[in-house]
Write an enzyme that holds these catalytic residues in place. Structure first.
Site, PDB file in Angstrom:
ATOM      1  CB  SER A 171     -27.061  -3.570  27.324  1.00  0.00           C
ATOM      2  OG  SER A 171     -26.117  -4.579  27.066  1.00  0.00           O
ATOM      3  CG  ASP A 172     -23.757  -2.642  21.848  1.00  0.00           C
ATOM      4  OD1 ASP A 172     -24.684  -1.962  21.405  1.00  0.00           O
ATOM      5  OD2 ASP A 172     -22.560  -2.367  21.672  1.00  0.00           O
ATOM      6  CE  LYS A 173     -28.625  -9.576  18.893  1.00  0.00           C
ATOM      7  NZ  LYS A 173     -27.694 -10.728  18.727  1.00  0.00           N
ATOM      8  CB  THR A 220     -22.638  -1.120  26.636  1.00  0.00           C
ATOM      9  OG1 THR A 220     -23.714  -1.716  25.898  1.00  0.00           O
ATOM     10  CG2 THR A 220     -22.937  -1.201  28.121  1.00  0.00           C
TER      11      THR A 220
END
Length: 974
Positions: free
Chosen positions: A350-352, A603
Site C-alpha cells: 500500500s501507498d502511504k 495500490t
C-alpha cells in the site's frame, strides 16, 4: 487544549528521492541511474521542447466543425483500448470444449436421422451461445458504464464560449483553461503567464514546478496554483501516456486465473464422462447386442447432458453481479477476472500518502512552549500573524497554519510590514501593532534551528530545543518554530508547533482487520525513513523498514531474474515496509513477493506506478489516480483510504464462495448423472427384472427428459450470483482436489439414493419380485414401465436441486446460510416445473422409451406417487448433508490436500538485520553519496544547525531546496 485541525494536501509535503521535471535540479544531488520511465520522459520532453516549428501557435479557439474534423484526423484523446467485436463473442460461444462436444452430438443425432433429438440439441446449442453472448455483453457494458464515471473533463473555448466537455474529444489546436485544482487534460503549451504544476504522478517530483510559455504541462499532471490559457499540442497516444505504453508492454496480459480453473474442470469432467460413456457404449454392444445406432445414441446423450455446458456463463454472470456490488462500495472493476484474484490476495503493498494517511497535513496537539502564558492557541495566532491571514495563502505552510489559527483574534492586530518566505533565511517575518494597546512588535516563523539562532536566550534553551528537535526527528515529525520580539527588540521563542500527515481514523483498525483476514500489509513510500518508521509505529506495523539502497538493483525491468523470491523474499517479508523507493523498486518488490508465493495486490496513483500495478496480481488505482494508473489497474477506487481495499477483498471472497459452491455443485451433478447411468447400465437392467420390451433392455431416459433437466438446472443457476454467502476469514485459492472430493461425496450419496430407488422401482415393476417389493408393502400397484422412467426422471431432477443447497454451505449444514430469495424462488419454480411435468407427462414413447405421468392412476395411492418420491428425496438430502459435514470434519482434521492451510507464501521467514545477506547477496552501494549515518554522527555541541548542514546533500533526506515546508523536516543526531 484542543485546536482546530486543518487538512492540507500532503502531496506537497511528501518527500521522494528523485525529480525528472522541468524544474531546476539541486546541484548537490548525485545523478541516479536512468530508468525505463526516465527514458520515456526524456524522449517526450525532447519533443516537447523542440523547435518552435514543431508546435502549434497559440490558439484562439476552434469551432465545433473544426474540432470534429481534427478528431477524425487525430483520434480520441485517450489510451487505446482493444475491444472484442460482438459477433466474435457470439462465435466463441459456439466453439470450445463444451460446444464442441454438443456439436458432435448434434451431428451424430442427425446422422442417425433422429431429427427431433438433433433439433433439441441444436436449439440448446444456440440458446447457450445466445445466453452466453448476452451475459458477456451485459457484463462488459456494466464495466464500461463504471469506467465512464471515471472520465475526466476539460474546460475548452469552442464556438466563442467556454464550455465543459469530455477530455477524450480534445484535439490539437483546442484552447483550454488550466486553472488551480484542475488536471491537465492533454499535453499543452502555455500561451501566456505562469502556473505551478504538480507532476508527482508523472515524474515522482514532490514539489510543484513553475511553468511558463517555454514549458509544456503534460496530461496527468495537476495545476496547483495560477490560471492560464493553453493550446493543446498532443493528444492520445502522442502524449506522455502514449510514450509509457512500451513500458506497460513489458508485462503480458495473463489469462484470468478463473478461466484456467474452468478449463481444468471442464476437461476433467469431459474426460471422466467420455471414459464412462465409452465403457457403456462398448458394454451395450457386447452385452445386449444393441445396434450400433442405439448404443451410440445413448452414450452421446448421456455425455452431452453430463458436461457443464453453462459453466462459463454462470461464472461470468456471478462476476458481473460481483462487480456491481463492488461499485456500491466505491470500487470500479476494470477486469472481471480480478475479482477472483482479489479473493486470494494475502499480501497488500500500500501507498502511504493518501491511502494509509489522510493526504492532508495537520497541526498536531503537541506544542512546546518556553515562556509562561504561551500555549497552542497563542502560538498559532503568532504564526498566523507572520502571514497574510486575510489573503489567499501564499504557500502550503501558510495554508496549514491559517486553517488552524483563530483568525478573528488576528484581526486585533494591524500588519505594518510582511516579509514572505525566503529559501535563504528559511523563515517569514512581519511587523505588527496591537490595535488594543498600541504595542508594536515583530513575529517570525521558520525552521527551528534558524529561529534558535535568533533568540536572545539561546544558551539557556539550546539543549532543550535540540532535545525536542531530536525527539521529533526520531519519530519523523516535522516542526515549526515561532518567535516574537519584546519591547527591547529581543527575540523570544514563543513555541514549537508540530505537524504531519496523520493516519486516517480507520487505517489502524483496517490493518488489524486485514491481518485477521490473513492479509499482510506492507507500506511503500518515497518518504524519509524516519517518517516511514513513525507511521508504522502509529499503525502497529513492523517499524523495521527497508530503504532503496537495501533493495536489489535491477538494470532491466523487462528481464527480471526468476530467483528473486528465493534470494530476497525473506528479506522483504521480515520488514513492515519500504521507504525512499523509486518507481521501479515497486515493480521489483511486487515481483519478488509473487515469486515468493504470495498473491499480491498493489495500490498506486501515478504513471510511474503503472508497471507495478500491471505486474501485481491485482493492481488497484487509488482515489484520484491518473488515467495511466487506471488503465493499468484491475480495480479503481473512487473513495480514498485502505478500508475500501479491505471491502473489495471481502466482497471478492463472497463472489469466490458463490463460484466455489457452483463448481462444487456442477461437478457433483455431472458425477451423479454419469455414474448413475454407468452403474445402472452394468448392474440394474430392466432385462434382468423381466422386461421384454426390446427398447427397454437397459435403463435410460428419453432425450427430452435429459434436456429438461439441463435447461431447468442451468436456468436456476443463473441466479447463483445473487446468493447469500459468508466471506471466508482467510484468503481463498482454488484447491481443485478438495473441490472434487467434496463434490464426489455429494455425488456418491445422491447417486446411491438414485440407484436404490431404481432398484426399488425395478422390483415394483417386475412381476417376479413385486410381492416382496416396497411398492407392495406400501400398498401401491405394480409400477408400469412408463411410470418407472418418469419416477427416475423426477428423482434425478429433485436430487440435483437439493444438492445445490447442500453444496453452497461448504462444511456446514444447508441451513447455515439461508439462500437468497431469487435463488430460492428460481429453485422452487424449477422444482415445480419438474414435478408437474413428471406428474402429468402424456403417455407416449419418445425415442422409443415408454413414459407416463406419475399422477395418472386409478387409486389415490397411485396418484400420490410424486409425493412419495419427494419424501424419499428429502430424507436422502438430510443424509447427504450429514455425510458432507462429517466428511469435511475429517478432511480438516487431516488437512487433506492442504484444505485448511493458509493461502500464504511458502517457507519460513528469517528475521531481518541491516547486514543481512540472502544467498550471498549484498545490497549495492550507491557511489559518491554522503550517507545519513555520517551526518547523524555530527556533534550537537556546535549547535543543531551544524549537524543539520551535513544532511543537506544527502539525496534520501527531505528536500530543503526551495519549499517552505521541507525546511522544517525531521533531522536527527545519532
Amino acid at each position: 487544549m484542543s485546536s482546530k485541525k486543518y487538512e492540507l494536501d500532503a502531496a506537497a509535503f511528501e518527500d521522494k528521492p528523485e525529480s525528472h521535471s522541468d524544474a531546476e535540479m539541486t546541484p548537490q544531488k548525485p545523478q541516479r541511474r536512468q530508468s525505463v520511465l526516465s527514458k520515456a520522459v526524456s524522449e517526450h520532453d525532447e519533443r516537447a521542447t523542440g523547435p518552435a516549428t514543431d508546435l502549434l501557435p497559440p490558439s484562439k479557439g476552434l469551432t465545433t466543425e473544426e474540432a470534429e474534423e481534427l478528431l477524425k484526423k487525430y483520434g480520441r484523446n485517450e489510451l487505446p483500448e482493444k475491444k472484442t467485436p460482438s459477433w466474435l463473442i457470439y462465435v466463441r460461444g459456439l466453439w470450445g470444449p463444451m460446444p464442441a462436444a454438443l456439436w458432435i452430438a448434434i451431428i451424430i443425432e442427425f446422422a442417425l436421422e433422429n431429427w427431433p433429438d438433433g433439433a433439441i440439441l441444436f436449439a440448446i446449442q444456440i440458446a447457450n451461445a445466445t445466453i452466453g453472448w448476452y451475459e458477456t455483453i451485459k457484463a462488459g457494458d456494466a464495466v464500461a458504464a463504471l469506467k465512464n464515471s471515471l472520465k475526466p473533463t476539460a474546460t475548452v473555448y469552442r464556438d466563442s464560449k467556454w464550455q465543459q466537455i469530455d477530455a477524450a474529444v480534445l484535439v490539437p489546436g483546442d484552447l483550454v483553461k488550466l486553472a488551480s485544482g484542475s488536471a491537465v487534460p492533454a499535453d499543452c503549451s502555455i500561451n501566456e503567464g505562469v502556473i505551478d504544476v504538480d507532476e508527482a504522478a508523472l515524474t515522482g517530483e514532490s514539489l510543484p514546478v513553475t511553468m511558463g510559455p517555454e514549458h509544456m504541462p503534460k496530461m496527468g499532471s495537476n495545476v496547483v496554483r495560477g490560471e492560464v490559457e493553453g493550446t493543446v499540442q498532443y493528444t492520445g497516444s502522442l502524449t506522455f501516456f502514449g510514450k509509457t505504453a512500451a513500458l506497460l508492454q513489458s508485462v503480458e496480459s495473463d489469462l484470468g486465473n478463473i478461466h484456467v480453473i474452468l478449463r481444468r474442470v471442464m476437461l476433467a469432467l469431459c474426460a471422466i464422462s467420455f471414459i464412462l460413456c465409452m465403457c457403456c457404449f462398448i458394454y451395450l454392444l457386447a452385452r445386449f447386442y444393441e445396434t450400433f445406432r442405439h448404443a451410440l445414441q445413448f452414450a452421446v446423450v448421456v455425455l452431452v447432458v453430463s458436461i457443464p455446458i453453462a459453466l462459463e456463463i454462470v461464472v461470468t454472470t456471478t462476476l458481473a453481479v460481483g462487480s456491481k456490488h463492488l461499485s456500491k462500495h466505491k470500487i470500479i472493476v476494470t477486469k472481471l477476472s480480478a475479482i477472483e484474484m482479489m479473493s486470494g490476495v494475502n499480501m497488500l503493498c500500500s501507498d502511504k500518502t493518501g491511502t494509509l494517511t489522510l493526504n492532508k497535513m495537520e497541526i498536531q496537539e503537541q506544542c512546546f512552549t518556553f515562556e509562561e502564558g504561551n500555549d497552542l492557541k497563542s502560538t498559532l495566532v503568532l504564526a498566523a500573524l507572520a502571514a497574510k491571514w486575510r489573503e489567499p495563502p501564499r504557500d502550503a505552510l501558510d495554508t496549514m497554519v491559517l486553517g488552524a489559527a483563530d483568525l478573528d483574534e488576528c484581526d486585533n492586530y494591524q500588519q505594518l510590514n510582511f516579509v514572505p518566505f525566503d529559501p535563504t533565511t528559511k523563515r517569514t517575518a512581519a511587523t505588527l501593532v496591537d490595535r488594543r494597546s498600541g504595542e508594536k512588535f515583530d513575529v517570525t516563523k521558520g525552521a527551528p534551528h534558524v529561529i534558535l539562532q535568533m533568540v536572545y536566550n539561546q544558551d539557556e534553551i539550546n539543549d532543550e530545543v535540540v532535545d525536542i528537535i531530536d525527539s521529533l526527528a526520531a519519530r519523523g515529525v516535522r516542526c515549526l518554530s515561532v518567535a516574537k520580539t519584546d519591547q527591547q527588540g529581543r527575540w523570544h521563542m514563543a513555541g514549537i508547533l508540530t505537524f504531519l500527515d496523520p493516519p486516517r481514523p480507520d487505517t489502524k483498525d483496517t490493518i488489524r482487520r486485514s491481518k485477521e483476514y490473513g492479509v499482510d500489509v506492507k507500506m511503500i513510500t518515497g518518504d524519509h525513513l524516519l517518517i516511514a518508521k513513525e507511521m508504522c509505529r502509529m499503525l502497529d506495523l513492523d517499524p523495521n523498514i527497508l530503504t532503496a539502497d537495501k533493495l536489489p538493483q535491477i538494470k532491466d525491468a523487462n528481464d527480471l531474474p526468476e530467483d528473486l523470491g528465493e534470494k530476497y523474499g525473506d528479506m522483504m517479508l521480515s520488514v513492515g515496509g519500504f521507504a525512499q523507493v523509486f518507481p521501479e523498486h515497486k515493480f521489483m518488490i511486487v515481483e519478488t513477493l509473487r515469486q515468493r508465493g504470495y498473491t499480491c495486490a498493489m495500490t498506486g496513483d501515478g504513471v510511474n506506478d503503472a508497471p507495478a500495478l500491471k505486474r501485481a496480481d491485482v493492481g488497484i488505482a487509488v482515489h484520484g489516480a491518473t488515467d495511466a494508473a487506471r488503465a493499468a489497474a484491475d480495480m479503481v477506487l473512487t473513495e480514498p483510504g485502505l478500508s475500501v481495499v479491505v471491502e473489495a477483498m471481502l466482497v471478492s471472497r463472497e463472489v469466490f464462495q458463490r463460484m466455489l459452491s457452483f463448481l462444487t455443485y456442477r461437478i457433483s451433478a455431472t458425477l451423479q448423472l454419469v455414474c448413475f447411468f454407468f452403474i445402472a447400465c452394468f448392474s440394474l437392467t430392466p432385462k434382468a427384472y423381466g422386461s421384454v420390451d426390446p427398447n427397454f433392455q437397459f435403463f435410460h431416459l428419453p432425450v427430452l427428459m435429459f434436456m429438461l433437466i439441463t435447461l431447468l438446472n442451468d436456468g436456476c443457476l443463473m441466479t447463483i450470483g445473487y446468493d447469500h454467502v459468508i466471506p471466508s476469514e482467510r484468503p481463498q485459492k482454488w484447491n481443485l482436489p478438495v473441490v472434487f472430493v467434496s463434490a464426489s461425496i455429494l455425488a456418491a450419496v445422491a447417486c446411491g439414493s438414485s440407484l436404490m430407488l431404481l432398484w426399488i422401482g425395478l422390483e415394483g415393476y417386475s412381476s417376479q419380485y413385486y410381492e416382496n417389493s416396497w411398492f407392495h408393502r406400501l400398498g401401491l400397484a405394480q409400477l408400469p414401465q412408463g411410470k418407472l422412467v418418469t419416477m427416475m426422471y423426477l428423482k434425478i431432477s429433485i436430487s440435483d436441486f437439493l444438492t445445490l443447497f447442500s453444496s453452497r454451505t461448504g462444511g456446514h449444514f444447508f441451513f447455515y446460510v439461508p439462500p437468497s430469495p431469487i435463488l430460492f424462488c428460481g429453485a422452487i419454480i424449477s422444482l415445480l416445473v419438474s414435478t408437474m411435468a413428471a406428474s402429468f407427462w402424456h403417455k407416449s414413447r419418445p425415442d422409443n422409451v415408454l413414459t407416463e405421468g406419475l399422477a395418472w392412476g386409478q387409486t389415490n395411492a397411485e396418484k400420490l406417487l410424486p409425493l412419495w418420491v419427494w419424501i424419499y428425496c428429502i430424507v436422502w438430502w438430510f443424509v447427504q448433508d450429514v455425510v458432507k459435514v462429517l466428511a469435511h470434519i475429517c478432511m480438516d482434521a487431516v488437512d487433506l490436500f492442504g484444505c485448511v492451510s493458509d493461502a500464504s507464501g511458502s517457507g519460513p521467514i528469517k528475521p531481518y538485520s541491516d547486514d543481512m545477506k540472502v544467498n550471498g547477496f549484498e545490497p549495492v552501494k550507491k557511489p559518491a553519496e554522503k550517507s545519513t549515518e555520517k551526518a547523524l554522527n555530527l556533534s550537537v555541541s556546535s549547535g543543531p544547525h551544524k549537524a543539520l548542514e551535513g544532511l543537506r546533500e544527502d539525496t534520501h533526506v527531505l528536500n530543503e531546496s526551495t519549499s517552505p515546508v521541507n525546511a522544517f523536516s525531521p533531522k536527527v543526531k545519532k
